[in-house]
Design an enzyme around this catalytic site. Structure first.
Site, PDB file in Angstrom:
ATOM      1  CG  HIS A 119      -1.925   1.035   1.306  1.00  0.00           C
ATOM      2  ND1 HIS A 119      -1.799   2.170   2.078  1.00  0.00           N
ATOM      3  CD2 HIS A 119      -3.121   1.129   0.673  1.00  0.00           C
ATOM      4  CE1 HIS A 119      -2.880   2.914   1.932  1.00  0.00           C
ATOM      5  NE2 HIS A 119      -3.704   2.310   1.097  1.00  0.00           N
TER       6      HIS A 119
ATOM      7  CB  SER B 299      -7.968 -13.088  -2.092  1.00  0.00           C
ATOM      8  OG  SER B 299      -8.354 -11.812  -2.560  1.00  0.00           O
TER       9      SER B 299
HETATM   10  C1  LIG Z   1      -6.842   0.247   2.597  1.00  0.00           C
HETATM   11  C2  LIG Z   1      -5.476  -0.222   2.891  1.00  0.00           C
HETATM   12  C3  LIG Z   1      -4.644   0.492   3.753  1.00  0.00           C
HETATM   13  C4  LIG Z   1      -5.019   1.828   4.321  1.00  0.00           C
HETATM   14  O1  LIG Z   1      -6.075   1.769   5.196  1.00  0.00           O
HETATM   15  P1  LIG Z   1      -6.872   3.108   5.570  1.00  0.00           P
HETATM   16  O2  LIG Z   1      -7.843   2.630   6.570  1.00  0.00           O
HETATM   17  O3  LIG Z   1      -7.473   3.598   4.288  1.00  0.00           O
HETATM   18  O4  LIG Z   1      -5.878   4.071   6.108  1.00  0.00           O
HETATM   19  C5  LIG Z   1      -3.405  -0.033   4.040  1.00  0.00           C
HETATM   20  N1  LIG Z   1      -2.999  -1.193   3.511  1.00  0.00           N
HETATM   21  C6  LIG Z   1      -3.769  -1.914   2.673  1.00  0.00           C
HETATM   22  C7  LIG Z   1      -3.264  -3.225   2.147  1.00  0.00           C
HETATM   23  C8  LIG Z   1      -5.030  -1.445   2.328  1.00  0.00           C
HETATM   24  O5  LIG Z   1      -5.764  -2.146   1.467  1.00  0.00           O
END
Ligand SMILES: *Cc1c(COP(=O)(O)O)cnc(C)c1O
Length: 373
Positions: free
Chosen positions: A119, A319
């Site tokens: 991410h 998944s």
């Molecule tokens: C959505 C997501 C995040 C971030 O989460 P938020 O709640 O939007 O801050 C981090 N890592 C992954 C793998 C995600 O899918």
């Protein structure tokens, strides 16, 4: 006149939200929750600023609920209450910021490793903390390319390693293999390492899925970030879990709040804890297990239907993220699909049932006109 305008604007907005919720398939949010029993608490301020386990001077907080939420997560992540520490965050990003921050505090000289499919909050953390950050290639399914990871590790084998392991990547829902990563660290004699797991979505599913890889504190992991995406919450939030003895390294006592400053943020909204507590109390372990199994089953259904049509698609094991060739722009807009390059995905959450999948497929086939959109 003026108050009529307010009422009108709100009612138009409500209608918009109802429509957008009904046709939403691209992002990992459980949109089928009802927290109306909690509405009366929105007339109160709830601020959990400071450490969730230290009673502050300030009285308007929901720590007793936050602690129960954390106890539930400690249990499913197999860590004894006496060794555990964590808190309710503002979401997955804050959990990642916290995990990587702790890793850096434990190993100030550490190099951060993540994959191409990690991410974007991971690269942002590296920038914020000015850490050396190495990004491994990914395999086609979104999993880390372990050979490339080993090359990078070998080149920096004199330095501690801080690894961000994906438990469900954002785009393809891929799970990095903890066992292989640990083997590589051992083989290259990396004694000092810290493994943070980004389990934003799947971190709340894997513990409930039969046969899924066991990623928990029985293994050599050091922190986990999970967002409320799967649980579902009108306020974005999440949890971060770690080992207590690391936190003792970073804490500072702040006299002004009468608590310990152990969290990334200062003020933390206390309604999130109440919402998560309500979800855990009403759905519990068996409810979450049933929901996770249904999401996986429905994702497989969508995948199978796409396969039958010879439509290019991908679904990782364990998944609920079904990746497929980008459809028409009209379909992308109408179903609020997330798109990356030539691909799009549907994340089969609790509110995406077989009926919705069928109507999406009908539209993909062009069976139904799109005049409704
Ligand atoms: C959505 C997501 C995040 C971030 O989460 P938020 O709640 O939007 O801050 C981090 N890592 C992954 C793998 C995600 O899918």
């Amino acid at each position: 006149m003026f108050s009529q305008n307010i009422a009108d604007e709100l009612s138009i907005f409500l209608q918009q939200l109802e429509q957008r919720t009904a046709l939403h398939a691209g992002y990992p949010y459980n949109l089928s929750c009802d927290y109306s029993t909690l509405t009366k608490f929105f007339n109160f301020l709830l601020n959990n600023a400071g450490d969730p386990f230290v009673e502050p001077d300030f009285g308007l907080h929901s720590r007793q609920f936050e602690q129960q939420v954390l106890a539930f997560f400690a249990d499913i992540y197999r860590i004894e209450p006496e060794n555990f520490w964590g808190y309710v965050t503002s979401g997955g990003t804050e959990g990642n910021f916290y995990g990587i921050f702790l890793g850096r505090e434990v190993y100030p000289n550490g190099v951060l490793y993540s994959s191409q499919d990690s991410h974007y909050s991971i690269a942002k953390a590296a920038r914020l903390y000015r850490m050396e950050h190495l990004v491994t290639d990914s395999q086609f399914n979104g999993e880390m390319d372990y050979e490339h990871f080993e090359q990078l590790i070998r080149a920096r084998s004199d330095r501690p390693a801080i690894i961000c392991l994906n438990i469900g990547t954002t785009v393809k829902g891929a799970i990095d293999n903890l066992e292989i990563v640990v083997d590589i660290l051992n083989r290259n004699k990396i004694q000092n390492y810290y493994i943070h797991c980004d389990g934003a979505l799947s971190g709340m599913m894997l513990p409930f899925l039969k046969g899924a890889p066991e990623i928990n504190f029985n293994q050599p992991i050091d922190s986990v970030a999970i967002s409320a995406k799967f649980i579902g919450s009108p306020l974005p939030c999440g949890v971060v879990l770690t080992k207590k003895h690391y936190v003792e390294k970073v804490e500072t006592l702040i006299e002004y709040i009468g608590s310990k400053d152990t969290t990334i943020l200062g003020s933390r909204n206390g309604h999130s804890s109440l919402i998560l507590w309500h979800a855990i109390k009403t759905r519990g372990y068996s409810g979450f297990a049933r929901e996770a199994a249904t999401c996986i089953e429905n994702a497989r259904y969508l995948y199978k239907q796409l396969k039958l049509r010879r439509y290019p698609c991908l679904l990782n094991e364990f998944s609920n993220t079904v990746v497929f060739a980008k459809p028409s722009l009209q379909l992308i807009k109408r179903w609020q699909l997330a798109v990356l390059e030539d691909w799009a995905h549907i994340i089969v959450m609790q509110n995406i049932d077989k009926q919705k999948i069928d109507s999406f497929l009908d539209e993909l086939d062009g069976v139904q006109g799109l005049q409704a959109g």
